[in-house]
Design a protein around this motif. Structure first.
Motif, PDB file in Angstrom:
ATOM      1  N   LEU A 151      -2.777   9.184 -11.811  1.00  0.00           N
ATOM      2  CA  LEU A 151      -1.816   8.318 -12.492  1.00  0.00           C
ATOM      3  C   LEU A 151      -1.061   7.511 -11.459  1.00  0.00           C
ATOM      4  CD1 LEU A 151      -0.293  10.730 -15.180  1.00  0.00           C
ATOM      5  CD2 LEU A 151      -2.141   9.068 -15.466  1.00  0.00           C
ATOM      6  N   THR A 152      -0.916   6.217 -11.722  1.00  0.00           N
ATOM      7  CA  THR A 152      -0.124   5.326 -10.875  1.00  0.00           C
ATOM      8  C   THR A 152       0.897   4.610 -11.747  1.00  0.00           C
ATOM      9  OG1 THR A 152      -1.982   4.950  -9.357  1.00  0.00           O
ATOM     10  CG2 THR A 152      -0.178   3.342  -9.302  1.00  0.00           C
ATOM     11  N   ARG A 153       2.188   4.773 -11.422  1.00  0.00           N
ATOM     12  CA  ARG A 153       3.203   3.981 -12.117  1.00  0.00           C
ATOM     13  C   ARG A 153       3.122   2.549 -11.606  1.00  0.00           C
ATOM     14  NH1 ARG A 153       6.862   6.617 -15.302  1.00  0.00           N
ATOM     15  NH2 ARG A 153       7.276   8.817 -14.838  1.00  0.00           N
ATOM     16  N   LEU A 154       3.004   1.610 -12.525  1.00  0.00           N
ATOM     17  CA  LEU A 154       2.749   0.219 -12.160  1.00  0.00           C
ATOM     18  C   LEU A 154       4.045  -0.566 -12.005  1.00  0.00           C
ATOM     19  CD1 LEU A 154      -0.232  -0.449 -14.581  1.00  0.00           C
ATOM     20  CD2 LEU A 154      -0.356  -0.108 -12.098  1.00  0.00           C
ATOM     21  N   ASP A 155       4.165  -1.274 -10.885  1.00  0.00           N
ATOM     22  CA  ASP A 155       5.273  -2.197 -10.682  1.00  0.00           C
ATOM     23  C   ASP A 155       4.882  -3.581 -11.178  1.00  0.00           C
ATOM     24  OD1 ASP A 155       6.910  -0.313  -9.615  1.00  0.00           O
ATOM     25  OD2 ASP A 155       6.794  -1.033  -7.544  1.00  0.00           O
TER      26      ASP A 155
ATOM     27  N   GLY B  18       0.806  -1.213   0.000  1.00  0.00           N
ATOM     28  CA  GLY B  18       0.000   0.000   0.000  1.00  0.00           C
ATOM     29  C   GLY B  18       0.835   1.256   0.000  1.00  0.00           C
ATOM     30  N   THR B  19       1.923   1.252   0.762  1.00  0.00           N
ATOM     31  CA  THR B  19       2.803   2.416   0.833  1.00  0.00           C
ATOM     32  C   THR B  19       3.462   2.673  -0.522  1.00  0.00           C
ATOM     33  OG1 THR B  19       3.212   1.975   3.172  1.00  0.00           O
ATOM     34  CG2 THR B  19       4.787   3.398   2.028  1.00  0.00           C
ATOM     35  N   ARG B  20       3.854   1.613  -1.233  1.00  0.00           N
ATOM     36  CA  ARG B  20       4.458   1.774  -2.557  1.00  0.00           C
ATOM     37  C   ARG B  20       3.449   2.304  -3.569  1.00  0.00           C
ATOM     38  NH1 ARG B  20       6.570  -2.710  -5.450  1.00  0.00           N
ATOM     39  NH2 ARG B  20       5.571  -4.194  -4.036  1.00  0.00           N
TER      40      ARG B  20
ATOM     41  N   LEU C   1       5.262  12.807 -10.476  1.00  0.00           N
ATOM     42  CA  LEU C   1       5.434  11.376 -10.230  1.00  0.00           C
ATOM     43  C   LEU C   1       6.910  11.003 -10.139  1.00  0.00           C
ATOM     44  CD1 LEU C   1       2.937   9.380 -12.499  1.00  0.00           C
ATOM     45  CD2 LEU C   1       3.064   9.344 -10.013  1.00  0.00           C
ATOM     46  N   PRO C   2       7.261  10.094  -9.235  1.00  0.00           N
ATOM     47  CA  PRO C   2       8.641   9.608  -9.213  1.00  0.00           C
ATOM     48  C   PRO C   2       8.954   8.813 -10.469  1.00  0.00           C
ATOM     49  CG  PRO C   2       7.267   8.340  -7.706  1.00  0.00           C
ATOM     50  CD  PRO C   2       6.428   9.479  -8.184  1.00  0.00           C
ATOM     51  N   GLU C   3      10.227   8.735 -10.797  1.00  0.00           N
ATOM     52  CA  GLU C   3      10.646   7.963 -11.964  1.00  0.00           C
ATOM     53  C   GLU C   3      10.343   6.485 -11.749  1.00  0.00           C
ATOM     54  OE1 GLU C   3      11.865   9.138 -14.839  1.00  0.00           O
ATOM     55  OE2 GLU C   3      11.533  11.159 -14.052  1.00  0.00           O
ATOM     56  N   GLY C   4      10.189   5.766 -12.849  1.00  0.00           N
ATOM     57  CA  GLY C   4       9.906   4.344 -12.730  1.00  0.00           C
ATOM     58  C   GLY C   4       9.438   3.758 -14.033  1.00  0.00           C
ATOM     59  N   SER C   5       8.596   2.764 -13.935  1.00  0.00           N
ATOM     60  CA  SER C   5       8.084   2.052 -15.093  1.00  0.00           C
ATOM     61  C   SER C   5       7.366   2.992 -16.048  1.00  0.00           C
ATOM     62  CB  SER C   5       7.124   0.949 -14.620  1.00  0.00           C
ATOM     63  OG  SER C   5       6.350   0.454 -15.691  1.00  0.00           O
ATOM     64  N   ASP C   6       7.391   2.645 -17.352  1.00  0.00           N
ATOM     65  CA  ASP C   6       6.634   3.436 -18.325  1.00  0.00           C
ATOM     66  C   ASP C   6       5.202   2.929 -18.454  1.00  0.00           C
ATOM     67  OD1 ASP C   6       6.954   1.085 -19.700  1.00  0.00           O
ATOM     68  OD2 ASP C   6       7.904   1.960 -21.465  1.00  0.00           O
ATOM     69  N   GLU C   7       4.844   1.926 -17.647  1.00  0.00           N
ATOM     70  CA  GLU C   7       3.484   1.380 -17.659  1.00  0.00           C
ATOM     71  C   GLU C   7       2.698   2.043 -16.540  1.00  0.00           C
ATOM     72  OE1 GLU C   7       2.101  -2.998 -18.711  1.00  0.00           O
ATOM     73  OE2 GLU C   7       2.844  -2.882 -16.658  1.00  0.00           O
ATOM     74  N   VAL C   8       1.541   2.608 -16.869  1.00  0.00           N
ATOM     75  CA  VAL C   8       0.772   3.354 -15.876  1.00  0.00           C
ATOM     76  C   VAL C   8      -0.689   2.923 -15.865  1.00  0.00           C
ATOM     77  CG1 VAL C   8       2.249   5.404 -15.972  1.00  0.00           C
ATOM     78  CG2 VAL C   8       0.268   5.228 -17.501  1.00  0.00           C
ATOM     79  N   LEU C   9      -1.317   3.164 -14.737  1.00  0.00           N
ATOM     80  CA  LEU C   9      -2.771   3.078 -14.608  1.00  0.00           C
ATOM     81  C   LEU C   9      -3.293   4.512 -14.615  1.00  0.00           C
ATOM     82  CD1 LEU C   9      -4.900   0.937 -12.190  1.00  0.00           C
ATOM     83  CD2 LEU C   9      -5.206   3.418 -12.230  1.00  0.00           C
ATOM     84  N   ALA C  10      -4.292   4.783 -15.436  1.00  0.00           N
ATOM     85  CA  ALA C  10      -4.861   6.127 -15.572  1.00  0.00           C
ATOM     86  C   ALA C  10      -6.326   6.099 -15.164  1.00  0.00           C
ATOM     87  CB  ALA C  10      -4.726   6.620 -17.016  1.00  0.00           C
TER      88      ALA C  10
END
Length: 581
Positions: free
Chosen positions: A307-311, A177-179, A246-255
């Motif tokens: 927007l959520t960057r997806l892990d 949840g924190t991530r 948003l912090p850097e990370g995956s290019d896959e997102v939930l919108a």
């Protein structure tokens, strides 16, 4: 919405109503008030509990059940639940490894959930907390409170619900949840405040044409007020602000495109299309795109973007099955697939017809461009008139069709009323679109194709043919309060010109005279009781309001007069004056 809340115990009544609608999923504890899932997944080792002020539905309560929350504690409208509600709900649903509390970052919520957590620990129940703080507008280094918790709560609760059903531990759920929170940002805008349940008036006022940027879900004003831009510009600005935060990370997102209570599905899905395009432009892949009302602010007219960057693995958690009152879309866009282009009109249009020479007249293009200017100027006036007698779409329909005709002329070389005819007959819906298409089609036949002005005789014949065609299709006659009430007088005025001289700056100014006849006919509809179209449904309420379609016809003949008889046309009323009552 706020007009119809019961005076006594509105939140309890709403909770009971939800349980009645979903008897196999939800049950209500009334003292203290909380809702619990009737059938949690047996594989859970940790219970999930959330809540907050009411007025945000379907947030929290919509995610109650398998794949979601075990208990929800609703406060009064926009007010935190009491710690006793949270404590007793958590104690009632606690699993073998305790309870995880999902808390939106508002002072009252944080304090009451933390007190409940202390009471649970005192009872020996393991407890942990996930604090949702996704709101970009309140991201300030000067704030001790931090960012507010808003629509990313939906994403957090859905992913945690799936992980809990898979048997995740308390520590694993808190870490997940924190991530998710850390990789989520939201921002919201509003064009109208929510209705106050106590005063039944808007909680704050905005000038027409303004937006509040950065509003909160409890009806808080935005961090700034801006002039309302075009929607695609607004979505671009919001997207850029979110991605910058948003912090850097995956290019896959939930919108997630979320309505604030009074924004239609039509608007939300259109915004989601614009958001998708902006994300792709920025090199991102929207694996999940959701549009709907998930975190309302009573009946505020606005929307938020999250927007959520997806892990790795989060998409699987999103697509996991649920049994909750709210069904979230679980379809994921496969890599390499894209939505249809926003505007494929040109691709669909048959080889238009590389415009016949007869359609390519300089004078016809001048008429088209001038009519486009006039319609753009009076669109809002026509909308207001149509709202009084119909469904309010006429201004947008007319202006949208004219804009399409201008694009068509630019792309294919079709000019004047020929471009209007093709645009309205092929692409403009409703009742008025095709009928105006018939009118433009007949008028196009009067254009000589040599850059000269059409003859009065040809225009008279074309206007009469259009009137006859509209009568055959829809049955409208003079006196029915339709566009025919302006078209027929104009046709008759043109037909009365002896000899059918060219329409130029002649002493008799036949086009200006025809425009005057059309204007009189259009204004006369204000005294009529409509007998055709949607206006006929409102009966005497339409009396005093001129028919918008008739006014649009009058404006068309006014445009013809301005182009071909500029000196004489100065005696005609200005378009804005003509369409204002």
């Amino acid at each position: 919405m706020s007009y119809f809340l019961p005076e006594s115990a509105p939140v309890l009544m709403a909770a009971r109503g939800l349980a009645l609608a979903h008897p196999g999923i939800v049950e209500v504890n009334s003292a203290p008030l909380y809702l619990r899932a009737r059938a949690a997944d047996p594989g859970r080792r940790v219970a999930l509990v959330s809540g907050g002020g009411s007025g945000h539905e379907p947030l929290h309560t919509g995610l109650l059940g398998r794949g979601g929350l075990d208990a929800v504690c609703p406060g009064e409208v926009f007010a935190s639940p009491h710690n006793r509600q949270i404590y007793e709900a958590s104690a009632a649903v606690a699993k073998s490894e305790g309870v995880l509390l999902v808390v939106k970052n508002y002072t009252g919520d944080v304090i009451n959930f933390q007190i409940a957590a202390e009471r649970l620990r005192h009872d020996g129940i393991p407890v942990a907390t996930v604090l949702v703080d996704d709101d970009l507008a309140t991201d300030s280094a000067d704030s001790a409170t931090g960012r507010r918790g808003t629509a990313a709560t939906v994403v957090v609760e859905k992913l945690l619900g799936a992980a809990a059903d898979r048997g995740a531990s308390l520590a694993e759920l808190q870490e997940l949840g924190t991530r998710v929170v850390a990789q989520s940002r939201s921002v919201a805008v509003a064009a109208r405040a929510q209705t106050s349940p106590t005063t039944t008036a808007p909680a704050f006022t905005l000038e027409p044409g303004d937006l509040d940027y950065g509003v909160g879900i409890h009806g808080e004003r935005g961090t700034r007020t801006i002039a309302r831009p075009a929607v695609d510009d607004l979505v671009r600005r919001m997207t850029d602000d979110l991605l910058d935060s948003l912090p850097e990370g995956s290019d896959e997102v939930l919108a997630l495109v979320n309505g604030l209570g009074a924004t239609t599905e039509l608007e939300l899905h259109a915004v989601s299309s614009l958001l998708h395009d902006r994300l792709v432009e920025r090199g991102l892949r929207p694996a999940v795109t959701i549009a709907g009302t998930y975190t309302a602010a009573l009946d505020m007219a606005g929307f938020s973007l999250t927007l959520t960057r997806l892990d790795e693995g989060w998409v699987d958690l999103w697509t996991a099955p649920t049994e909750t009152p709210l069904t979230l879309p679980r379809t994921v866009r496969a890599a390499g697939t894209e939505a249809a282009p926003a505007d494929d009109t040109t691709a669909r249009r048959p080889a238009a017809a590389t415009a016949p020479a007869a359609a390519r007249t300089p004078s016809g293009r001048i008429v088209l461009d001038r009519y486009a200017e006039v319609v753009a100027q009076v669109r809002d006036n026509l909308t207001k008139l149509d709202q009084l007698v119909g469904d309010g779409d006429f201004g947008d329909n007319l202006s949208g069709g004219v804009r399409r005709a201008v694009r068509l002329a630019d792309e294919t070389g079709i000019e004047g009323t020929a471009a209007l005819a093709e645009a309205f007959l092929n692409d403009v819906g409703g009742t008025s679109g095709p009928l105006f298409g018939l009118l433009f089609k007949d008028l196009a036949s009067a254009e000589p194709g040599d850059g000269q002005a059409p003859s009065v005789a040809a225009l008279a014949e074309a206007a009469a043919a259009a009137s006859a065609a509209i009568n055959r299709v829809g049955g409208a006659r003079v006196g029915d309060c339709t566009l025919v009430d302006a078209l027929v007088p104009a046709a008759e005025s043109l037909a009365a010109v002896p000899g059918g001289e060219p329409a130029g700056e002649l002493a008799e100014a036949p086009l200006t005279t025809a425009a005057q006849a059309a204007i009189r006919g259009a204004l006369s509809t204000a005294s009529l009781r409509p007998r055709r179209g949607r206006a006929s449904y409102v009966g005497d309420h339409a009396i005093g309001v001129p028919d918008p379609g008739a006014l649009a016809v009058a404006l068309l003949f006014t445009t013809l007069a301005e182009v071909y008889e500029p000196t004489w046309a100065t005696r005609l009323p200005a378009p804005g004056h003509l369409t204002t009552i």
